[in-house]
Design a protein around this motif. Structure first.
Motif, PDB file in Angstrom:
ATOM      1  N   LEU A 276       3.609 -14.727 -11.479  1.00  0.00           N
ATOM      2  CA  LEU A 276       2.956 -14.233 -10.262  1.00  0.00           C
ATOM      3  C   LEU A 276       3.745 -13.046  -9.723  1.00  0.00           C
ATOM      4  O   LEU A 276       4.976 -13.084  -9.671  1.00  0.00           O
ATOM      5  CB  LEU A 276       2.928 -15.314  -9.172  1.00  0.00           C
ATOM      6  CG  LEU A 276       1.980 -16.494  -9.309  1.00  0.00           C
ATOM      7  CD1 LEU A 276       2.275 -17.519  -8.215  1.00  0.00           C
ATOM      8  CD2 LEU A 276       0.520 -16.042  -9.206  1.00  0.00           C
ATOM      9  N   HIS A 277       3.057 -11.991  -9.322  1.00  0.00           N
ATOM     10  CA  HIS A 277       3.719 -10.954  -8.541  1.00  0.00           C
ATOM     11  C   HIS A 277       2.686 -10.180  -7.743  1.00  0.00           C
ATOM     12  O   HIS A 277       1.502 -10.174  -8.065  1.00  0.00           O
ATOM     13  CB  HIS A 277       4.604 -10.036  -9.384  1.00  0.00           C
ATOM     14  CG  HIS A 277       3.891  -9.229 -10.412  1.00  0.00           C
ATOM     15  ND1 HIS A 277       3.498  -9.727 -11.626  1.00  0.00           N
ATOM     16  CD2 HIS A 277       3.517  -7.925 -10.423  1.00  0.00           C
ATOM     17  CE1 HIS A 277       2.919  -8.789 -12.335  1.00  0.00           C
ATOM     18  NE2 HIS A 277       2.904  -7.687 -11.636  1.00  0.00           N
ATOM     19  N   LEU A 278       3.171  -9.579  -6.662  1.00  0.00           N
ATOM     20  CA  LEU A 278       2.302  -8.860  -5.726  1.00  0.00           C
ATOM     21  C   LEU A 278       2.578  -7.366  -5.793  1.00  0.00           C
ATOM     22  O   LEU A 278       3.726  -6.930  -5.756  1.00  0.00           O
ATOM     23  CB  LEU A 278       2.513  -9.374  -4.309  1.00  0.00           C
ATOM     24  CG  LEU A 278       1.682 -10.618  -3.960  1.00  0.00           C
ATOM     25  CD1 LEU A 278       2.327 -11.438  -2.867  1.00  0.00           C
ATOM     26  CD2 LEU A 278       0.269 -10.190  -3.528  1.00  0.00           C
ATOM     27  N   LEU A 279       1.472  -6.592  -5.866  1.00  0.00           N
ATOM     28  CA  LEU A 279       1.544  -5.142  -5.944  1.00  0.00           C
ATOM     29  C   LEU A 279       1.016  -4.514  -4.654  1.00  0.00           C
ATOM     30  O   LEU A 279       0.264  -5.136  -3.903  1.00  0.00           O
ATOM     31  CB  LEU A 279       0.716  -4.644  -7.127  1.00  0.00           C
ATOM     32  CG  LEU A 279       1.040  -5.236  -8.495  1.00  0.00           C
ATOM     33  CD1 LEU A 279       0.111  -4.639  -9.550  1.00  0.00           C
ATOM     34  CD2 LEU A 279       2.501  -4.996  -8.860  1.00  0.00           C
ATOM     35  N   ALA A 280       1.387  -3.266  -4.433  1.00  0.00           N
ATOM     36  CA  ALA A 280       1.043  -2.573  -3.189  1.00  0.00           C
ATOM     37  C   ALA A 280      -0.464  -2.469  -2.972  1.00  0.00           C
ATOM     38  O   ALA A 280      -0.951  -2.608  -1.851  1.00  0.00           O
ATOM     39  CB  ALA A 280       1.660  -1.185  -3.182  1.00  0.00           C
ATOM     40  N   GLY A 281      -1.225  -2.221  -4.051  1.00  0.00           N
ATOM     41  CA  GLY A 281      -2.663  -2.066  -3.885  1.00  0.00           C
ATOM     42  C   GLY A 281      -2.994  -0.989  -2.870  1.00  0.00           C
ATOM     43  O   GLY A 281      -2.244  -0.025  -2.674  1.00  0.00           O
ATOM     44  N   THR A 282      -4.130  -1.164  -2.182  1.00  0.00           N
ATOM     45  CA  THR A 282      -4.535  -0.253  -1.116  1.00  0.00           C
ATOM     46  C   THR A 282      -4.687  -1.061   0.163  1.00  0.00           C
ATOM     47  O   THR A 282      -5.661  -1.812   0.310  1.00  0.00           O
ATOM     48  CB  THR A 282      -5.866   0.439  -1.445  1.00  0.00           C
ATOM     49  OG1 THR A 282      -5.739   1.147  -2.689  1.00  0.00           O
ATOM     50  CG2 THR A 282      -6.258   1.420  -0.348  1.00  0.00           C
ATOM     51  N   PRO A 283      -3.726  -0.997   1.081  1.00  0.00           N
ATOM     52  CA  PRO A 283      -3.798  -1.810   2.296  1.00  0.00           C
ATOM     53  C   PRO A 283      -5.105  -1.593   3.053  1.00  0.00           C
ATOM     54  O   PRO A 283      -5.623  -0.473   3.119  1.00  0.00           O
ATOM     55  CB  PRO A 283      -2.596  -1.333   3.118  1.00  0.00           C
ATOM     56  CG  PRO A 283      -1.678  -0.714   2.125  1.00  0.00           C
ATOM     57  CD  PRO A 283      -2.547  -0.118   1.054  1.00  0.00           C
ATOM     58  N   ALA A 284      -5.639  -2.657   3.610  1.00  0.00           N
ATOM     59  CA  ALA A 284      -6.867  -2.555   4.386  1.00  0.00           C
ATOM     60  C   ALA A 284      -6.616  -1.701   5.628  1.00  0.00           C
ATOM     61  O   ALA A 284      -5.600  -1.874   6.309  1.00  0.00           O
ATOM     62  CB  ALA A 284      -7.342  -3.935   4.797  1.00  0.00           C
ATOM     63  N   PRO A 285      -7.526  -0.761   5.949  1.00  0.00           N
ATOM     64  CA  PRO A 285      -7.366   0.024   7.178  1.00  0.00           C
ATOM     65  C   PRO A 285      -7.318  -0.888   8.400  1.00  0.00           C
ATOM     66  O   PRO A 285      -8.039  -1.892   8.468  1.00  0.00           O
ATOM     67  CB  PRO A 285      -8.628   0.900   7.197  1.00  0.00           C
ATOM     68  CG  PRO A 285      -9.076   0.954   5.768  1.00  0.00           C
ATOM     69  CD  PRO A 285      -8.730  -0.381   5.185  1.00  0.00           C
ATOM     70  N   ALA A 286      -6.471  -0.560   9.353  1.00  0.00           N
ATOM     71  CA  ALA A 286      -6.304  -1.402  10.544  1.00  0.00           C
ATOM     72  C   ALA A 286      -7.630  -1.656  11.252  1.00  0.00           C
ATOM     73  O   ALA A 286      -7.858  -2.748  11.790  1.00  0.00           O
ATOM     74  CB  ALA A 286      -5.304  -0.753  11.500  1.00  0.00           C
ATOM     75  N   GLY A 287      -8.518  -0.679  11.245  1.00  0.00           N
ATOM     76  CA  GLY A 287      -9.802  -0.835  11.930  1.00  0.00           C
ATOM     77  C   GLY A 287     -10.734  -1.824  11.272  1.00  0.00           C
ATOM     78  O   GLY A 287     -11.733  -2.242  11.876  1.00  0.00           O
ATOM     79  N   GLN A 288     -10.424  -2.227  10.034  1.00  0.00           N
ATOM     80  CA  GLN A 288     -11.268  -3.200   9.322  1.00  0.00           C
ATOM     81  C   GLN A 288     -10.684  -4.612   9.345  1.00  0.00           C
ATOM     82  O   GLN A 288     -11.307  -5.545   8.844  1.00  0.00           O
ATOM     83  CB  GLN A 288     -11.468  -2.754   7.878  1.00  0.00           C
ATOM     84  CG  GLN A 288     -12.268  -1.474   7.733  1.00  0.00           C
ATOM     85  CD  GLN A 288     -12.450  -1.072   6.281  1.00  0.00           C
ATOM     86  OE1 GLN A 288     -12.182  -1.842   5.349  1.00  0.00           O
ATOM     87  NE2 GLN A 288     -12.884   0.151   6.067  1.00  0.00           N
ATOM     88  N   VAL A 289      -9.498  -4.774   9.917  1.00  0.00           N
ATOM     89  CA  VAL A 289      -8.847  -6.084   9.951  1.00  0.00           C
ATOM     90  C   VAL A 289      -9.284  -6.846  11.193  1.00  0.00           C
ATOM     91  O   VAL A 289      -9.227  -6.328  12.308  1.00  0.00           O
ATOM     92  CB  VAL A 289      -7.315  -5.934   9.928  1.00  0.00           C
ATOM     93  CG1 VAL A 289      -6.636  -7.291  10.095  1.00  0.00           C
ATOM     94  CG2 VAL A 289      -6.867  -5.263   8.639  1.00  0.00           C
ATOM     95  N   ARG A 290      -9.719  -8.074  10.984  1.00  0.00           N
ATOM     96  CA  ARG A 290     -10.125  -8.951  12.076  1.00  0.00           C
ATOM     97  C   ARG A 290      -9.227 -10.185  12.069  1.00  0.00           C
ATOM     98  O   ARG A 290      -8.614 -10.527  11.061  1.00  0.00           O
ATOM     99  CB  ARG A 290     -11.578  -9.380  11.924  1.00  0.00           C
ATOM    100  CG  ARG A 290     -12.568  -8.234  11.917  1.00  0.00           C
ATOM    101  CD  ARG A 290     -12.693  -7.586  13.299  1.00  0.00           C
ATOM    102  NE  ARG A 290     -13.646  -6.477  13.287  1.00  0.00           N
ATOM    103  CZ  ARG A 290     -13.332  -5.213  13.073  1.00  0.00           C
ATOM    104  NH1 ARG A 290     -12.062  -4.882  12.846  1.00  0.00           N
ATOM    105  NH2 ARG A 290     -14.254  -4.274  13.088  1.00  0.00           N
ATOM    106  N   ASN A 291      -9.163 -10.866  13.212  1.00  0.00           N
ATOM    107  CA  ASN A 291      -8.397 -12.103  13.262  1.00  0.00           C
ATOM    108  C   ASN A 291      -9.097 -13.120  14.158  1.00  0.00           C
ATOM    109  O   ASN A 291      -9.909 -12.767  15.019  1.00  0.00           O
ATOM    110  CB  ASN A 291      -6.970 -11.858  13.748  1.00  0.00           C
ATOM    111  CG  ASN A 291      -6.897 -11.491  15.209  1.00  0.00           C
ATOM    112  OD1 ASN A 291      -7.398 -10.436  15.614  1.00  0.00           O
ATOM    113  ND2 ASN A 291      -6.280 -12.344  16.009  1.00  0.00           N
ATOM    114  N   GLY A 292      -8.794 -14.389  13.910  1.00  0.00           N
ATOM    115  CA  GLY A 292      -9.404 -15.464  14.669  1.00  0.00           C
ATOM    116  C   GLY A 292      -8.701 -16.768  14.357  1.00  0.00           C
ATOM    117  O   GLY A 292      -7.674 -16.785  13.657  1.00  0.00           O
TER     118      GLY A 292
END
Length: 218
Positions: free
Chosen positions: A160-176
Motif C-alpha cells: 500500500l502507498h499513497l501518491l499526491a494525485g490531484t487534490p480536490a479543490p477547496a470549493g468542492q470539498v464538503r463536510n458533515g
C-alpha cells in the motif's frame, strides 16, 4: 493513465499533522494497492476523521488494545480492522506517535486495475460502485488484517502507498456528520467528500443493531 506529477509519494510529514487537517487534504489523492495479481489504483473521494482518545467515536477512545495498537504508532501507517464479523475497513494513522488519530478511507474511484477489482466485488452493478463505501473499498483493493500496520509512505512496490494525485479543490470539498456513529461522537462534522462525485457513499445516521429473537426449540 496517471500523470507523472500525480505519482509523487506523499511524505510522512503529510500525515504527521492534526487529523482534521489531513482528512480533507486526502481527497483526490491516489491509493495504490500492489497485490500478487497486479496493481489497483484508487482516487479518494470520501473520508472520515477520528481524533483518538478525545473522540468518543474513535476505536482509541478507551485506550490502547491489541486491536487498535497501530493507531498509537507513527503516522503514515495503515490501521485495518474487521467489523460485523464480515468486513474490513482501511484507515491511515495521522498525527504524532501516541496521538492515535486516523482517517477512515470511505470511498473512491478505481482509476487503474478495475479488471482486478471486479472479481473481488461481484455484487457491484457499475464501476462507480466498486469502492463506494469503506467495506467495499477494502474489498475492491483486497485489504485485510494482514495489511494492518503497512507503511503507506514506503517504496512504489510496497503493498500500500499513497501518491499526491490531484487534490480536490477547496470549493468542492464538503463536510458533515460521520456515517453510523452513535452518541457524542455522532455530532462531529468530520466526514469529508468531493461534492457531486458519484462514488461517494450515501450518509446514514446511526441505527442500533437489533438482536434477533431466539428461535423456539422444536
Amino acid at each position: 493513465m496517471i500523470a507523472a506529477h500525480d505519482r509523487t509519494p506523499l511524505p510522512r510529514s503529510f500525515f504527521d499533522r492534526p487529523v482534521l487537517e489531513v482528512a480533507p487534504e486526502l481527497l483526490g489523492r491516489l491509493l495504490v494497492r500492489n497485490a500478487p495479481e497486479g496493481r489497483t489504483v484508487l482516487r479518494l473521494t470520501e473520508v472520515e476523521a477520528y481524533d483518538g482518545e478525545i473522540d468518543p467515536g474513535s476505536h482509541a477512545y478507551r485506550g490502547r488494545t491489541a486491536r487498535n495498537g497501530v493507531m498509537f504508532g507513527p503516522p503514515g501507517h495503515a490501521y485495518v480492522y474487521f467489523t460485523y464479523g464480515m468486513w474490513h475497513c482501511l484507515n491511515v494513522v495521522c498525527g504524532p506517535e501516541g496521538s492515535a488519530s486516523g482517517v477512515l478511507l470511505r470511498a473512491g474511484e478505481i482509476v487503474e486495475g478495475a479488471e482486478l477489482a471486479w472479481p473481488r466485488r461481484p455484487a457491484a452493478r457499475t464501476e462507480r460502485e466498486l469502492a463506494k463505501g469503506p467495506a467495499r473499498l477494502a474489498t475492491a483493493l483486497d485489504v485485510d488484517r494482514a495489511l494492518d500496520g503497512a507503511d503507506v509512505c514506503g517504496p512504489p512496490d510496497a503493498p500500500l502507498h499513497l501518491l499526491a494525485g490531484t487534490p480536490a479543490p477547496a470549493g468542492q470539498v464538503r463536510n458533515g456528520p460521520r456515517t453510523g456513529v452513535a452518541g457524542e461522537g455522532g455530532v462531529h462534522p468530520w466526514r469529508f467528500w468531493i461534492d457531486g462525485d458519484p462514488t461517494v457513499s450515501p450518509y446514514r445516521a446511526h441505527s442500533p443493531r437489533r438482536r434477533r429473537k431466539p428461535t423456539a426449540t422444536p
